[in-house]
Design an enzyme around this catalytic site. Structure first.
Site, PDB file in Angstrom:
ATOM      1  N   HIS A  45       1.094  -1.093   0.006  1.00 54.95           N
ATOM      2  CA  HIS A  45      -0.052  -0.004  -0.187  1.00 54.95           C
ATOM      3  C   HIS A  45       1.173   1.182  -0.196  1.00 54.95           C
ATOM      4  O   HIS A  45       1.744   1.381   0.250  1.00 54.95           O
ATOM      5  CB  HIS A  45      -0.656   0.385   1.489  1.00 54.95           C
ATOM      6  CG  HIS A  45      -1.284  -1.281   1.451  1.00 54.95           C
ATOM      7  ND1 HIS A  45      -1.410  -2.542   2.504  1.00 54.95           N
ATOM      8  CD2 HIS A  45      -2.834  -1.343   1.537  1.00 54.95           C
ATOM      9  CE1 HIS A  45      -2.250  -3.164   2.601  1.00 54.95           C
ATOM     10  NE2 HIS A  45      -3.802  -2.212   1.666  1.00 54.95           N
ATOM     11  N   ASP A  50       2.033   1.789   3.814  1.00 54.82           N
ATOM     12  CA  ASP A  50       3.246   0.689   3.233  1.00 54.82           C
ATOM     13  C   ASP A  50       4.621   1.342   3.756  1.00 54.82           C
ATOM     14  O   ASP A  50       5.352   1.473   4.615  1.00 54.82           O
ATOM     15  CB  ASP A  50       3.617   0.012   2.765  1.00 54.82           C
ATOM     16  CG  ASP A  50       1.713  -0.879   3.799  1.00 54.82           C
ATOM     17  OD1 ASP A  50       1.384  -0.831   4.266  1.00 54.82           O
ATOM     18  OD2 ASP A  50       1.573  -1.871   2.746  1.00 54.82           O
TER      19      ASP A  50
END
Ligand SMILES: [Co+2]
Ligand SMILES: [Co+2]
Ligand SMILES: [Co+2]
Ligand SMILES: [Co+2]
Ligand SMILES: [Co+2]
Ligand SMILES: [Co+2]
Ligand SMILES: [Co+2]
Ligand SMILES: [Co+2]
Lengths: 434, 434, 434, 434
Positions: free
Chosen positions: A100, A103
């Site tokens: 993501h 992240d």
């Protein structure tokens, strides 16, 4: 080289009798199974979020891990995190990773800053990808952690959040394309509701349908040739999530004419939360032509929330790969470990061992599934069971009308006698292979 | 007159302060609520199966009830059962009833005999219906009790069972039409599987899609102008049932182009088993245009199987009728009590009291729902919450493409600030009415 | 010899590579595992009820099986049933069986007649037991099927039912003793409630405590030297059952001073219904000193009721036998299959294959568990984890008071640093053995 | 005065017809119910943690709230938080509050610093308590958030953590005593396990038993005359928690001879997670003599985790207070709202409205429960149902032995005829009051 995994060797295949904790007992990447090396069947991917971004918190407790890349609020530490990530991919021989935006990069003060951080991360990892040959299985946008998304992303009552979601997904698709990602995933953790009292599901569904259509069109327009995937989950964090399960998403896709454009990324844990077995969701998606990829992480059967544990039960995993093999194997999809360590598993070593165990469990499951298919006993039993439907009379009844079908009952004096379903026999047969 | 209900008076409305157990405290049939008498809103129906055919057995115990129409194996006793049934409908002032073929007639030695028994029952009740004005809300076929259906009806691996199902449904539609039934219901208790090991879901789904299409076409052909309804249930008796929930059925209907031909009969207990609230299933079906009728019987929240209890929680029931009222009320649908006494409730009196309580709970719920709507606070809150989407800019964003939507974020420097969802406030408002 | 199992051979051990459906691949009765033949570890028992008395019904359907001993309403057919039962025990090489009174004899018109039927059955099977060497693992009374018990047996509001329960259990203990049964089991399917509105739990608990005390005293008095066992189950058929789970029963036993007199018969399916894993219930019972025997039948994880399926997942079963082995093995207890065929498994062959699969799964699980123990890695990890508690200082802290324990924190400047729980590592180790 | 609640008036009772959102419709503190003012029956308490310390995070998202006392890392802001807290207690007219150490003070660098922060907070609030008359219902120690407790507090494999827990509880008991707290609560969120593979339940249970014993002895020694309470919860955050439910804790208390020293604080949400209704847990605890206090916050029935919502269903709440009234009312216990706003409920107003709704729901439930008791119909039905047990013959049977009880069956020719349990009738009666 960072020293995060210092002392941990590259994980190699040593065979079933190995007692080396840092070796594979089943995963032998180049071993050929049903005409293809295991690595091409399994297409393992490591999840950036659970392995590197999650800090060990749970609803009743905070961070338990200590990592040199904490606090995760600067590009400098984001790069250290990326260094460690690639070291882990290499140690494990994992061919892919998933991510993501949230992240991999610190949140910026503005959208543009966040996006630029993402692009900077991509600049940083692209050479690593080329050097190591490690690819991106899929990218996705985190539209659930930040408070701006608390009431939904595309389904938000505020159109500005829809716009923000559009900008976020655009940036993530652009980045996925740039990294050669083979899929782009949408998981709608906040696309749902907390209470019906403040919710108009019809309206939100329409927003979501339009959003997904825009995503599909944008991906085509920019030449992203990967697969767009939706990941079902019935609830958590939302009380109810619109992408409840395979059956529900299929109806949604049909409604927006997207059933040939979008496939599903199915996770065992989410199947269980929705009241299904993993193999049910895979079988159903396969039969509807929308099975794309899998998140191979299990739920604890006694916990009512998503525990995202590494798989460790070979018989269960075998039934999952059986469905994958019956589909003809993955095309752009793969086996992503959306799995996190238990929060008490503090050590770098645990991160490696969790994946070694998961990869080995999948490899053993795949081999068992291949034997199930190759032996053919299960397929034969299935063919035999439905053989009656292969007659011309049966086919024509199925193509006909109710009265004609009904008429046969009296004309032929039908009193159908039930036949054994042979469930125990079939379960015993499965146990030969697992 | 039988003497089964001897001494039990007709149930009349006596108002909220009545302490007469054999009176309604809320259900006042002719009282006008939102412009229509309560009886026309609620359209109560009594279920033949639970009230008259079920003998009190459960998986660990046999018959507990003693009824003068046991054993249920002759037309003579079937007629006595019908006599008692109409006496109960009259005592309660229930305008409708619902039935399965297997509830009302003894199983014959052949299909023809079973069907003729059904027709004979219809002959017997038609004059009663005319005399009392009591109508048939819906009929349905029991294709789950007899062992011939153990592996499915239309989804059976044996095409002869498909034929038998066709003949069965044909006879039931014919009878429903003859009784002036306003709907015809399909509940597929065996349309599902026990184990995936012997199941081809794609094939069975196709059989089911064809069957439903035939049913719709047959109903049209013979001029049955009621509504065809499917009743969702996720499992029990089958491990998995194909008509899992509203979302799943919708996808199935779309696949066979039946979403305008078939509606849903939604039961609270089944909603709960599928992991949903009743109001969720109703709201979703309403927004998809497939809400037809309801089975107003609750599940015990602590039991993992379908308990089919009479409703007794007014706040819950109010949220259900709120959805019905927002749809504009029932057309052919109604409120069926697919509810059974607890097996320890042995007396004729219990049968009456169970329904009195259920009808009163529904009436109180309906009145509360009407107040919720009429006061308008909840609707206003909803309108306000989504008001942003009513602007031309928002509408054009929704009709546009991803890049345009995304472009606004930087152009306008959007940093959406979340707004309170006001859940507790809305719950407090609801509590004013219930 | 009846011809019920005609053509089915005795089941022999052929080793893991056998593809003979009518052979064991893992269960080799005389193979020594940890110093004892497998058959003495496992002590398999077949349940009379599911295998011979249950006719395939479920809450939505009637009988599916056809057996030559139906209808089960005469002693003649009860004897035929016994003949077939012993043929099956012999074919499978099962050393024990288990029974309820209601499984083995027809209900009589009076208590005395029912009891005499039971005694006649005992007369009939005793010679068969002697001849074959097949023993009785346990007997039990069915106090849940007949309507007289619908509101409880010992916990009934009617003292006459308490008396009836006493007479029933007395007859069953007498018969168990006569058959040399090694245990006597109580499962209280109706010892619970449907609604708290008509229930006084304190009073019913007291009735139950007295009843159990009487049972224990009676067993002692007549010299029954087997073990008295309670089988926990949280619900079904009752909404709530008093013998909810191991922890609950332990408190009940303590309250009546029976914790050294009564042990538990633990079933996987019931553990799951109570929200526990099987190994949890076994581990807890072991640590409380009340683990007696097991019902080795699993639940479907997606079904909210007791499915009583044959075990087929070796890794799960291994964790159960690991607890049994850590207890030092069974004494009077054993492995009972309280397992029923799926109701679609119609054939005599299915009955055999269900048990073959179950026995093989248990044998494989036992062998895996033995390896787990013998290798010692898991035990060592456990010892190491708690090693801090072996110091004198720790022991004296545990024996001391709060202030002394607290004082150490500042005196020694304690800031305990958490250590990894190593869950994934331990799971990987388990996977070496299963 | 802070300006956090600026513009929000004191909440007063205005009666059932009020449409003022900032008024009580049912809670009229001085209104006498069954001889006692409502405020003395209900004894409301506000929880510091959810209302002031929790920032709106969930497993998938971070902080949503904005509060002037964030970040919660200084004594200065802790005091601002306390100011606001007392303003809220006063606005609501709430007579009590509850707290964990971690809610009220910042964590220090050492244990001593943390403790001193706690004492400083106590210094700060004591004058506020005196001034306002607002009391402390209970205090408790947070031994689950900090990573040091990740593997348990008293049940930790590391004895140093046991010591740390002892020091923590000592400081919290000392502070509770100083604040005149009426109870001290232990909730063991980490007293359980994540995996049995690294757990010795027998050993941990022994540690826990000793710890609780030390706590009880310490409380006595220092003259704390409140009640020691354990709060059951089956799981979450731990996979399994030792204080599973009322039945389990009772066994544990019996084992350590603490059943007269320790009572229970029972929460609806936790009851539901354990598979029970709230009224079940209350009824059971009452009948075992261990019902102390309640956490009056509900779970969402469709969510598998603890949602800690404000109560809003009057019929459910009435059944809970019915048990409290049958016990004779609270002594030291009370009604604590361990309830949090939904994370989308961002505004100060929401905090007030959540409590207003909860308090009103409780007041309405209490009044309904009082009517249930006063009318006496339910109690009478209960008495009648068990009347048979009041005869001397029944009493002597219960005091006798199995053979005597059994003998009556044949001597008297007993064939007990079941009587209706009247569940629907009783449910209808309840609906008169709620
Ligand atoms: Co997940
Ligand atoms: Co996932
Ligand atoms: Co139902
Ligand atoms: Co229904
Ligand atoms: Co069972
Ligand atoms: Co059992
Ligand atoms: Co809670
Ligand atoms: Co609580």
């Amino acid at each position: 080289m960072t020293d995060f995994f210092k002392g941990i060797p590259e994980i190699k295949y040593e065979g079933p009798d190995s007692t080396n904790e840092f070796a594979f007992r089943h995963y032998n990447p180049d071993e050929v199974v049903m005409g293809k090396p295991m690595k091409e069947h399994l297409r393992f991917a490591i999840a950036w979020w659970h392995s590197f971004a999650w800090e060990g918190g749970d609803p009743f407790g905070g961070r338990t891990f200590d990592r040199p890349w904490y606090p995760q609020d600067s590009m400098e530490l984001a790069k250290l995190k990326a260094d460690v990530a690639f070291e882990m991919f290499s140690l494990l021989g994992a061919p892919y990773f998933c991510w993501h935006d949230a992240d991999v990069r610190p949140e910026g003060a503005t959208f543009a800053e966040s996006r630029d951080n993402l692009y900077e991360w991509a600049d940083y990892v692209l050479p690593k990808m080329e050097e190591t040959g490690i690819g991106c299985l899929w990218g996705t946008a985190n539209m659930f952690t930040n408070r701006r998304f608390m009431s939904g992303a595309s389904t938000n009552p505020d159109p500005d959040v829809f716009a923000y979601a559009a900008a976020t997904v655009k940036a993530c698709i652009d980045t996925t394309k740039r990294l050669g990602g083979q899929n782009y995933v949408l998981w709608g953790g906040r696309e749902g509701y907390e209470t019906l009292l403040n919710t108009d599901m019809g309206r939100e569904r329409e927003q979501y349908g339009r959003f997904l259509t825009m995503v599909v069109e944008y991906a085509k327009k920019v030449g992203f040739d990967g697969t767009i995937l939706i990941e079902p989950k019935p609830q958590e964090p939302s009380k109810h999530q619109y992408d409840y399960d395979v059956g529900t998403i299929y109806g949604f896709l049909k409604d927006y004419g997207l059933e040939n454009e979008v496939k599903l990324n199915i996770e065992q844990g989410h199947a269980i939360l929705a009241g299904h077995s993993f193999e049910h969701e895979l079988h159903l998606a396969r039969s509807l032509g929308v099975l794309g990829s899998i998140d191979m992480n299990r739920n604890d059967y006694q916990s009512g929330w998503d525990t995202d544990q590494f798989p460790n039960n070979v018989p269960e995993v075998a039934l999952a790969y059986y469905e994958i093999l019956k589909m003809g194997g993955f095309t752009t999809g793969g086996t992503n470990f959306d799995a996190k360590l238990r929060r008490q598993s503090l050590d770098a070593e645990d991160l490696i061992l969790g994946h070694v165990g998961g990869m080995d469990t999948c490899a053993a499951g795949l081999k068992a599934a291949a034997k199930m298919l190759e032996d053919g006993l299960l397929e034969q039993a299935l063919t035999d069971r439905y053989a009656g439907w292969d007659s011309d009379a049966a086919k024509s009844m199925l193509a006909g009308d109710l009265e004609s079908a009904a008429a046969r009952v009296e004309a032929e004096g039908l009193e159908p006698e039930p036949k054994s379903g042979r469930q125990e026999r079939l379960e015993n047969i499965v146990n030969r292979y697992v």
